[in-house]
Write a protein that holds these residues in place. Structure first.
Motif, mmCIF file in Angstrom:
data_model
loop_
_atom_site.group_PDB
_atom_site.id
_atom_site.type_symbol
_atom_site.label_atom_id
_atom_site.label_comp_id
_atom_site.label_asym_id
_atom_site.label_seq_id
_atom_site.Cartn_x
_atom_site.Cartn_y
_atom_site.Cartn_z
ATOM 1 N N GLN A 62 62.236 -15.864 58.620
ATOM 2 C CA GLN A 62 62.427 -14.923 59.607
ATOM 3 C C GLN A 62 62.465 -13.355 58.781
ATOM 4 O O GLN A 62 63.006 -13.113 58.065
ATOM 5 N N VAL A 63 61.734 -12.596 59.485
ATOM 6 C CA VAL A 63 61.564 -11.184 59.210
ATOM 7 C C VAL A 63 61.928 -10.154 60.348
ATOM 8 O O VAL A 63 61.380 -10.545 61.562
ATOM 9 N N GLN A 64 62.843 -9.497 60.346
ATOM 10 C CA GLN A 64 63.377 -8.330 61.219
ATOM 11 C C GLN A 64 62.593 -6.984 60.846
ATOM 12 O O GLN A 64 62.626 -6.618 59.681
ATOM 13 N N LEU A 65 61.941 -6.426 61.851
ATOM 14 C CA LEU A 65 61.405 -5.039 61.791
ATOM 15 C C LEU A 65 61.800 -4.204 62.681
ATOM 16 O O LEU A 65 62.323 -4.230 63.656
ATOM 17 N N ALA A 66 62.227 -2.950 61.961
ATOM 18 C CA ALA A 66 62.844 -1.888 62.800
ATOM 19 C C ALA A 66 62.023 -0.517 62.331
ATOM 20 O O ALA A 66 61.955 -0.116 61.253
ATOM 21 N N GLU A 67 61.476 -0.048 63.682
ATOM 22 C CA GLU A 67 60.599 1.160 63.305
ATOM 23 C C GLU A 67 61.258 2.557 64.028
ATOM 24 O O GLU A 67 62.339 2.241 64.405
ATOM 25 N N SER A 68 61.114 3.561 63.126
ATOM 26 C CA SER A 68 61.713 4.796 63.605
ATOM 27 C C SER A 68 60.684 5.867 63.478
ATOM 28 O O SER A 68 59.752 5.629 62.330
ATOM 29 N N GLY A 69 61.027 7.011 63.758
ATOM 30 C CA GLY A 69 60.274 8.223 63.301
ATOM 31 C C GLY A 69 59.057 8.869 64.260
ATOM 32 O O GLY A 69 58.660 9.806 64.069
ATOM 33 N N GLY A 70 59.116 8.008 65.550
ATOM 34 C CA GLY A 70 58.189 8.595 66.533
ATOM 35 C C GLY A 70 58.747 9.879 67.327
ATOM 36 O O GLY A 70 59.830 10.472 66.713
ATOM 37 N N GLY A 71 58.026 10.654 67.900
ATOM 38 C CA GLY A 71 58.499 11.800 68.712
ATOM 39 C C GLY A 71 57.123 12.471 69.429
ATOM 40 O O GLY A 71 56.118 11.903 69.134
ATOM 41 N N SER B 115 63.696 -6.633 56.836
ATOM 42 C CA SER B 115 64.764 -7.386 56.270
ATOM 43 C C SER B 115 64.452 -8.707 56.871
ATOM 44 O O SER B 115 63.776 -9.310 57.811
ATOM 45 N N GLY B 116 65.481 -9.688 56.292
ATOM 46 C CA GLY B 116 65.633 -10.905 56.471
ATOM 47 C C GLY B 116 65.132 -11.954 55.424
ATOM 48 O O GLY B 116 65.198 -11.555 54.195
ATOM 49 N N SER B 117 64.976 -13.390 55.979
ATOM 50 C CA SER B 117 64.874 -14.225 54.713
ATOM 51 C C SER B 117 63.525 -14.557 54.212
ATOM 52 O O SER B 117 63.335 -14.950 53.003
ATOM 53 N N ASP B 118 62.501 -14.282 55.132
ATOM 54 C CA ASP B 118 61.164 -14.619 54.654
ATOM 55 C C ASP B 118 60.619 -13.230 53.906
ATOM 56 O O ASP B 118 60.902 -12.136 54.105
ATOM 57 N N VAL B 119 59.392 -13.553 52.879
ATOM 58 C CA VAL B 119 58.678 -12.485 52.600
ATOM 59 C C VAL B 119 57.537 -12.188 53.116
ATOM 60 O O VAL B 119 56.528 -13.278 53.392
ATOM 61 N N ALA C 167 54.460 -7.890 60.651
ATOM 62 C CA ALA C 167 54.484 -8.675 59.397
ATOM 63 C C ALA C 167 53.703 -9.899 59.316
ATOM 64 O O ALA C 167 53.921 -10.615 60.526
ATOM 65 N N ASN C 168 52.787 -9.994 58.442
ATOM 66 C CA ASN C 168 52.357 -11.322 58.310
ATOM 67 C C ASN C 168 52.825 -12.012 56.889
ATOM 68 O O ASN C 168 52.839 -11.507 55.787
ATOM 69 N N THR C 169 53.547 -13.318 57.062
ATOM 70 C CA THR C 169 53.751 -13.917 55.778
ATOM 71 C C THR C 169 53.034 -15.002 55.193
ATOM 72 O O THR C 169 53.427 -15.672 54.641
ATOM 73 N N LYS C 170 51.741 -15.005 55.640
ATOM 74 C CA LYS C 170 50.625 -15.903 55.243
ATOM 75 C C LYS C 170 50.051 -15.424 53.931
ATOM 76 O O LYS C 170 50.527 -14.234 53.312
ATOM 77 N N SER C 171 49.061 -16.186 53.733
ATOM 78 C CA SER C 171 48.308 -15.786 52.170
ATOM 79 C C SER C 171 47.084 -15.035 52.444
ATOM 80 O O SER C 171 46.449 -14.589 51.629
ATOM 81 N N PHE C 172 46.721 -14.702 53.823
ATOM 82 C CA PHE C 172 45.587 -14.047 53.946
ATOM 83 C C PHE C 172 45.880 -13.173 55.199
ATOM 84 O O PHE C 172 46.727 -13.651 56.132
#
Length: 121
Positions: A1-10, A25-29, A94-99
């Protein structure tokens, strides 16, 4: 799992700058991380991506204005010379694959919630 948190918009005026951040963050790369954007009534489009090795990709409309970079688990999108047509909800993916096919939505298995960017003329 990968958790993604965006910020900085406006909201900025045309010609201004914004800096978006995506913290992973999370367990996967992840191997590839890309910023997408979606304006109301439009399809989601790829904007800029970066691989774990540092290879970058940009869609033509943002080349020379946007820069994507990585600092540890954070991917940053520096947006300069913003135009009203850059107005959209911006998502990191995020993409956790090889391509990856950078701009293909279905190649990404994890998505953030999005951050709004509004550019006024």
């Amino acid at each position: 799992q990968v958790q993604l948190a965006e910020s900085g918009g406006g909201s900025v005026q045309s010609g201004g700058s914004l800096r978006l951040s995506c913290v992973a963050s999370g367990s996967d790369v992840w191997n590839f991380m890309t910023w997408f954007r979606q304006a109301p009534g439009e399809e989601r489009e790829g904007v800029a991506g970066i691989s774990d090795a540092g290879t970058t990709w940009y869609t033509d409309s943002v080349k020379g204005r946007f820069t994507i970079s990585r600092d540890m688990n954070t991917v940053i999108l520096q947006m300069n010379s913003l135009k009203p047509e850059d107005t959209a909800m911006y998502y990191c993916a995020a993409n956790t694959k090889s391509f990856v096919r950078w701009a293909l939505v279905s190649d990404y298995n994890y998505w953030g919630q999005g951050t709004q960017v509004t550019v006024s003329s």
